[in-house]
Design an enzyme around this catalytic site. Structure first.
Site, PDB file in Angstrom:
ATOM      1  N   GLY A   1      43.730 -12.111  19.796  1.00  0.00           N
ATOM      2  CA  GLY A   1      43.937 -10.852  20.505  1.00  0.00           C
ATOM      3  C   GLY A   1      42.619 -10.118  20.616  1.00  0.00           C
ATOM      4  N   ARG A   2      41.860 -10.434  21.657  1.00  0.00           N
ATOM      5  CA  ARG A   2      40.523  -9.854  21.827  1.00  0.00           C
ATOM      6  C   ARG A   2      40.605  -8.372  22.194  1.00  0.00           C
ATOM      7  NH1 ARG A   2      35.456 -11.774  23.077  1.00  0.00           N
ATOM      8  NH2 ARG A   2      36.262 -13.895  22.967  1.00  0.00           N
TER       9      ARG A   2
ATOM     10  N   HIS B   1      43.080 -21.478  16.497  1.00  0.00           N
ATOM     11  CA  HIS B   1      43.586 -22.316  17.574  1.00  0.00           C
ATOM     12  C   HIS B   1      44.954 -22.917  17.287  1.00  0.00           C
ATOM     13  CE1 HIS B   1      39.370 -21.923  18.654  1.00  0.00           C
ATOM     14  NE2 HIS B   1      39.697 -22.302  19.879  1.00  0.00           N
TER      15      HIS B   1
ATOM     16  N   ILE C   1      47.970 -16.752  26.037  1.00  0.00           N
ATOM     17  CA  ILE C   1      48.788 -16.442  24.865  1.00  0.00           C
ATOM     18  C   ILE C   1      48.677 -14.963  24.509  1.00  0.00           C
ATOM     19  CG2 ILE C   1      48.566 -18.785  23.956  1.00  0.00           C
ATOM     20  CD1 ILE C   1      46.715 -17.604  21.764  1.00  0.00           C
ATOM     21  N   ASP C   2      47.646 -14.284  25.006  1.00  0.00           N
ATOM     22  CA  ASP C   2      47.453 -12.868  24.667  1.00  0.00           C
ATOM     23  C   ASP C   2      48.429 -11.944  25.396  1.00  0.00           C
ATOM     24  OD1 ASP C   2      45.390 -13.387  22.912  1.00  0.00           O
ATOM     25  OD2 ASP C   2      43.831 -13.179  24.426  1.00  0.00           O
TER      26      ASP C   2
ATOM     27  N   GLY D   1      41.162 -21.136  28.200  1.00  0.00           N
ATOM     28  CA  GLY D   1      41.634 -21.821  27.005  1.00  0.00           C
ATOM     29  C   GLY D   1      42.922 -22.574  27.286  1.00  0.00           C
TER      30      GLY D   1
ATOM     31  N   GLN E   1      47.495 -21.287  17.019  1.00  0.00           N
ATOM     32  CA  GLN E   1      48.405 -20.514  17.880  1.00  0.00           C
ATOM     33  C   GLN E   1      48.490 -21.071  19.295  1.00  0.00           C
ATOM     34  OE1 GLN E   1      47.417 -16.036  16.963  1.00  0.00           O
ATOM     35  NE2 GLN E   1      45.761 -17.347  16.272  1.00  0.00           N
TER      36      GLN E   1
ATOM     37  N   GLU F   1      42.184 -10.214  16.116  1.00  0.00           N
ATOM     38  CA  GLU F   1      40.758 -10.477  15.958  1.00  0.00           C
ATOM     39  C   GLU F   1      39.872  -9.389  16.564  1.00  0.00           C
ATOM     40  OE1 GLU F   1      39.994 -14.160  18.000  1.00  0.00           O
ATOM     41  OE2 GLU F   1      40.852 -13.436  19.889  1.00  0.00           O
TER      42      GLU F   1
END
Length: 342
Positions: free
Chosen positions: A171-172, A272, A127-128, A10, A274, A222
């Site tokens: 945040g998977r 997105h 980003i995570d 991403g 973020q 998420e």
């Protein structure tokens, strides 16, 4: 020496800062030539490349996204993927690759180096903030800032209507964005993938907030899951790395909270937003330092390594170490936030 650069996965604020730093130092101090592959590993497989020199990277430091483009392409699940990479590296006379990406992009770099002898240096981006072996990844600070500003804004509208506002952030598998932005934004409930949540407890916190004459803000990653449920999916399709599309836990939470407490609840999914826009000063600083040290690693022949932040130092670690497991929120760290719940 000729060095290839790619950005995979991403998009993320700070990618252009890395590209700029790699090219500037590599050109000025080492006399290297550079080529940028378009759209991550897909561009290497297909042989789509653009020349990179100092004029090409001028002015890109504050720009979001990536001037090279990105994709979630996995060469190991693409027909003739590895062969295409080999052929195109030879075609463009590339001696080394700088791969900028997260868990998946760097996992490919690690395998290409270990199994096929392709010289790769990794730069951690997500980003995570879930890559182990580095204290921070660039892009995370920007995402937290965007999420925090959104929470700040939602407080006033929530209190104007005395309703529950659920904020779904990315945040998977790791709840770093939810935890940091939730604490910074004064959320009343923070839910992360590392800790399954009890919906009855969430509703009790919401009710307690109303009893104190305040409207509650619930921040949820998420990938967060209830104790008696599973991931909420946008759909069942997967990408080339086997990841399903998440999103929907915020809407589910809002429905459950409304039904169980009788209070109106609405959801804002930041999505997105973020990942987009101008990188923060910290992310520009970190990304630039990563780029400078990545080209040093190329010069030193430290292939199979990833640059990482440890305290204020940039160090080198094996890419395999950085991608072996995800960096998740420690239960003790999450427990600190609990004093503000309800």
């Amino acid at each position: 020496m000729k060095v290839g650069v790619l950005t995979g996965g991403g998009d993320c604020p700070g990618l252009n800062a890395v590209i700029r730093a790699v090219v500037r130092k590599g050109t000025q101090e080492y006399g290297y030539g550079f080529i940028g592959f378009k759209d991550g590993w897909r561009g290497v497989i297909q042989g789509r490349a653009v020349p990179l020199d100092i004029p090409a990277v001028r002015g890109i430091l504050p720009r979001g996204g990536t001037v090279l483009g990105a994709s979630r392409t996995n060469p190991f699940t693409t027909e003739n993927g590895v062969r295409g990479i080999r052929e195109n590296l030879a075609k463009y006379e590339v001696d080394a690759l700088v791969a900028i990406g997260g868990e998946d992009t760097l996992g490919v770099a690690a395998r290409l180096h270990a199994e096929h002898g392709i010289p790769c240096v990794g730069v951690p981006k997500t980003i995570d903030n879930d890559l182990s072996a580095t204290d921070y990844t660039f892009g995370f600070d920007t995402a937290v800032g965007i999420a925090t500003e959104a929470i700040d804004r939602l407080h006033t509208t929530a209190e104007s209507h005395m309703r529950v506002l659920v904020v779904e952030v990315m945040g998977r598998h790791a709840g770093w964005i939810a935890l940091h932005s939730g604490l910074a934004g004064g959320a009343n409930v923070i839910l992360i993938p590392e800790q399954r949540f009890d919906i009855d407890q969430v509703c009790a916190w919401v009710t307690s907030r109303f009893e104190a004459s305040y409207a509650p803000i619930v921040v949820v990653a998420e990938g967060a899951m209830p104790t008696d449920g599973d991931l909420v999916l946008k759909d069942a399709t997967t990408d080339s790395f086997g990841h399903v599309r998440l999103s929907g836990v915020g809407e589910w939470l809002a429905r459950e909270i409304s039904a169980r407490t009788g209070n109106e609840a609405r959801t804002t999914v930041l999505g997105h937003v973020q990942r987009g826009g101008t990188p923060s000063a910290f992310d520009r600083w970190l990304a630039t330092r990563f780029g400078l040290h990545a080209i040093d690693a190329v010069r030193d022949g430290a292939f199979g390594a990833m640059v990482a932040l440890r305290g204020t130092d940039i160090v080198r670690v094996p890419i395999t170490e950085a991608t072996a497991k995800l960096k998740t929120v420690d239960p003790a760290l999450y427990a600190e936030a609990g004093v503000f719940f309800g």
